[in-house]
Design a protein around this motif. Structure first.
Motif, PDB file in Angstrom:
ATOM      1  N   VAL A   1       0.886  -1.167   0.000  1.00  0.00           N
ATOM      2  CA  VAL A   1       0.000   0.000   0.000  1.00  0.00           C
ATOM      3  C   VAL A   1       0.927   1.220   0.000  1.00  0.00           C
TER       4      VAL A   1
ATOM      5  N   ARG B   1       0.993   4.341   0.497  1.00  0.00           N
ATOM      6  CA  ARG B   1       1.158   5.395   1.494  1.00  0.00           C
ATOM      7  C   ARG B   1       2.300   5.114   2.461  1.00  0.00           C
ATOM      8  N   TRP B   2       2.493   3.840   2.795  1.00  0.00           N
ATOM      9  CA  TRP B   2       3.477   3.508   3.825  1.00  0.00           C
ATOM     10  C   TRP B   2       4.900   3.771   3.372  1.00  0.00           C
TER      11      TRP B   2
ATOM     12  N   ASP C   1      -0.654   5.813  13.215  1.00  0.00           N
ATOM     13  CA  ASP C   1      -1.800   5.562  12.324  1.00  0.00           C
ATOM     14  C   ASP C   1      -2.676   4.387  12.761  1.00  0.00           C
ATOM     15  N   ARG C   2      -2.043   3.263  13.176  1.00  0.00           N
ATOM     16  CA  ARG C   2      -2.785   2.079  13.635  1.00  0.00           C
ATOM     17  C   ARG C   2      -2.520   1.878  15.119  1.00  0.00           C
TER      18      ARG C   2
ATOM     19  N   ASP D   1      -6.353  -5.166  11.840  1.00  0.00           N
ATOM     20  CA  ASP D   1      -6.114  -3.725  11.912  1.00  0.00           C
ATOM     21  C   ASP D   1      -7.383  -3.049  12.450  1.00  0.00           C
TER      22      ASP D   1
ATOM     23  N   ASN E   1      -8.197  -0.122  12.668  1.00  0.00           N
ATOM     24  CA  ASN E   1      -8.709   0.940  11.800  1.00  0.00           C
ATOM     25  C   ASN E   1      -9.837   0.423  10.923  1.00  0.00           C
TER      26      ASN E   1
ATOM     27  N   PHE F   1     -13.384   2.264  10.124  1.00  0.00           N
ATOM     28  CA  PHE F   1     -13.783   2.664   8.766  1.00  0.00           C
ATOM     29  C   PHE F   1     -15.157   2.060   8.459  1.00  0.00           C
TER      30      PHE F   1
ATOM     31  N   TRP G   1      -4.990  -6.469   3.975  1.00  0.00           N
ATOM     32  CA  TRP G   1      -5.278  -5.445   2.967  1.00  0.00           C
ATOM     33  C   TRP G   1      -4.700  -5.835   1.590  1.00  0.00           C
TER      34      TRP G   1
ATOM     35  N   ASN H   1     -10.134   1.169   1.054  1.00  0.00           N
ATOM     36  CA  ASN H   1      -9.008   2.033   0.655  1.00  0.00           C
ATOM     37  C   ASN H   1      -8.785   1.957  -0.853  1.00  0.00           C
TER      38      ASN H   1
ATOM     39  N   GLN I   1      -9.771   5.401  -0.094  1.00  0.00           N
ATOM     40  CA  GLN I   1      -9.092   6.131   0.991  1.00  0.00           C
ATOM     41  C   GLN I   1      -7.616   6.172   0.662  1.00  0.00           C
ATOM     42  N   ASP I   2      -6.986   7.264   0.990  1.00  0.00           N
ATOM     43  CA  ASP I   2      -5.530   7.510   0.896  1.00  0.00           C
ATOM     44  C   ASP I   2      -5.146   8.489  -0.214  1.00  0.00           C
TER      45      ASP I   2
ATOM     46  N   LYS J   1      -6.020  11.829   3.471  1.00  0.00           N
ATOM     47  CA  LYS J   1      -5.434  12.002   4.800  1.00  0.00           C
ATOM     48  C   LYS J   1      -4.034  12.547   4.544  1.00  0.00           C
TER      49      LYS J   1
HETATM   50  C1  BGC Z   1      -4.483   2.872   7.067  1.00  0.00           C
HETATM   51  C2  BGC Z   1      -4.920   3.128   5.651  1.00  0.00           C
HETATM   52  C3  BGC Z   1      -4.323   2.095   4.706  1.00  0.00           C
HETATM   53  C4  BGC Z   1      -4.533   0.689   5.242  1.00  0.00           C
HETATM   54  C5  BGC Z   1      -3.805  -0.357   4.414  1.00  0.00           C
HETATM   55  C6  BGC Z   1      -4.798   1.450   7.444  1.00  0.00           C
HETATM   56  O1  BGC Z   1      -4.428   1.187   8.748  1.00  0.00           O
HETATM   57  O2  BGC Z   1      -5.102   3.789   7.942  1.00  0.00           O
HETATM   58  O3  BGC Z   1      -4.523   4.430   5.258  1.00  0.00           O
HETATM   59  O4  BGC Z   1      -4.892   2.187   3.439  1.00  0.00           O
HETATM   60  O5  BGC Z   1      -4.096   0.589   6.569  1.00  0.00           O
HETATM   61  O6  BGC Z   1      -2.434  -0.215   4.497  1.00  0.00           O
END
Ligand code: BGC
Length: 367
Positions: free
Chosen positions: A37, A39-40, A112-113, A166, A168, A172, A212, A241, A268-269, A289
């Motif tokens: 993913v 973003r990381w 974040d998590r 997760d 999160n 969500f 994910w 996401n 998302q992202d 975000k």
């Molecule tokens: C994050 C998301 C991300 C997802 C998969 C979540 O914990 O908040 O931004 O898309 O993990 O990596």
């Protein structure tokens, strides 16, 4: 002279040994969950940069969605003398590494998590993840014009959620469902396939997506299209996401029924590929975000904690009242700082662009 050369050689050898073992001293260890993913990758690099800007020596590692690997990485940060750890964990299995960190006197920040199963660490910093979900739900209400749907002429949706490990993913989903439930209850919106109403319902496990992984979501979508969704046309897909949203869209595009008219798909992202897809009228929405701001805030937090200063992080709010649930670890609450997410559709794709979220070349393509 010979002696000096020998001493020099020994020193050089020792130094190169330390470097090759990753053994240089560090102040801040940054443990990121995965690279599949996008973003990381950005988060990790940004965190390191922010830490270095504040004068810290920092190291970053990504764990390929494997908690055992991440625990080793955290262990090695501690061996290198890390005073603070910024961790985006994979599962509750991170607890063992957190315990070691606390024994070593290191500051631990869940990034974040949330880290579940213990609340013996300093802070959790994240976005308002419940709001992320409500924004996804609202974009479906708007995109399908659910206000005008009735039980006699309903809209059809199928549900996907994030990783079951997760927390999160729970927020969500719950945020989205709290917005969608009135329409589901009135049967103006019909759920095709597994239909949990709450993340604690057993059917949630069926819509959750292990780690994910886009291929996992795509496979389930393909099965759904020839299974439960065979005799209906889906109007929307709740996708948690962007990485999963694009995989689900791919599955739909391969189905003759959806040629030219794809369901409304959330995300998302604000990943670049999804922003482009939104601009081109394929993916319907994403939630932006600003992770550069999250990284900056997390490093400032680490800095204040290392120095024993009063915590004061601009641009964040402390989770209180209903939002306190976001900081519940299962054993107790951890202090939680929240940033605000923003819904993005074709109409305001300029928001992440103007925030400098993309490279210049990418931004150019989104104009
Ligand atoms: C994050 C998301 C991300 C997802 C998969 C979540 O914990 O908040 O931004 O898309 O993990 O990596």
């Amino acid at each position: 002279m010979k002696k000096l050369t020998a001493v020099l050689l020994t020193v050089l050898l020792a130094a190169s040994f330390m470097i090759s073992c990753g053994g240089g001293k560090i102040d801040i260890g940054i443990a990121m969950p995965e690279t599949h993913v996008e973003r990381w990758v950005k988060d990790g690099n940004q965190l390191k940069l922010e830490a270095e800007t504040l004068g810290y020596k920092a190291a970053v590692q990504w764990a390929n969605a494997d908690q055992a690997i991440q625990n080793q990485q955290i262990q090695s940060f501690l061996t290198q003398g890390a005073k603070a750890l910024i961790i985006g964990n994979i599962s509750e299995g991170v607890g063992a590494a957190v315990t070691t960190a606390k024994q070593d006197g290191a500051v631990v920040i869940a990034y974040d998590r949330i880290i579940q199963g213990t609340h013996n660490y300093e802070y959790f910093i994240t976005f308002n993840n419940y709001k992320v979900g409500t924004l996804q739900g609202q974009s479906i209400v708007d995109g399908l014009n659910l206000a005008s749907a009735t039980a006699a002429s309903p809209r059809y949706i199928t549900l996907f959620a994030g990783s079951p490990t997760d927390a999160n993913a729970n927020f969500f989903f719950q945020g989205a469902m709290d917005v969608l439930l009135p329409y589901i209850n009135s049967r103006a919106l019909v759920v095709v396939g597994p239909a949990p109403k709450h993340y604690t319902d057993s059917a949630f496990q069926q819509i959750a997506t292990e780690n994910w992984m886009p291929e996992v979501a795509k496979r389930r979508m393909e099965a759904l299209l020839i299974g439960d969704a065979r005799n209906v046309t889906l109007d929307a897909i709740l996708a948690p996401n962007d990485t999963l949203a694009r995989a689900l869209l791919e599955a739909c595009k391969a189905d003759a029924k959806y040629q030219g008219s794809l369901p409304i798909v959330t995300g998302q992202d604000a990943e670049f590929d999804s922003a482009l897809s939104i601009k081109n009228g394929e993916q319907y929405s994403t939630v932006f975000k600003d992770t550069a701001k999250l990284a900056e805030a997390a490093v400032l937090l680490a800095d204040q904690l290392i120095k024993g200063e009063t915590v004061d992080i601009p641009g964040t709010v402390l989770a209180t009242g209903d939002l306190e649930a976001i900081g519940f670890t299962g054993t107790g609450n951890v202090k939680t700082l929240l940033l605000d997410p923003i819904l993005v559709t074709k109409n305001n794709i300029n928001v992440p662009v103007n925030a400098g979220f993309y490279s210049d070349a990418q931004a150019e393509q989104l104009k």
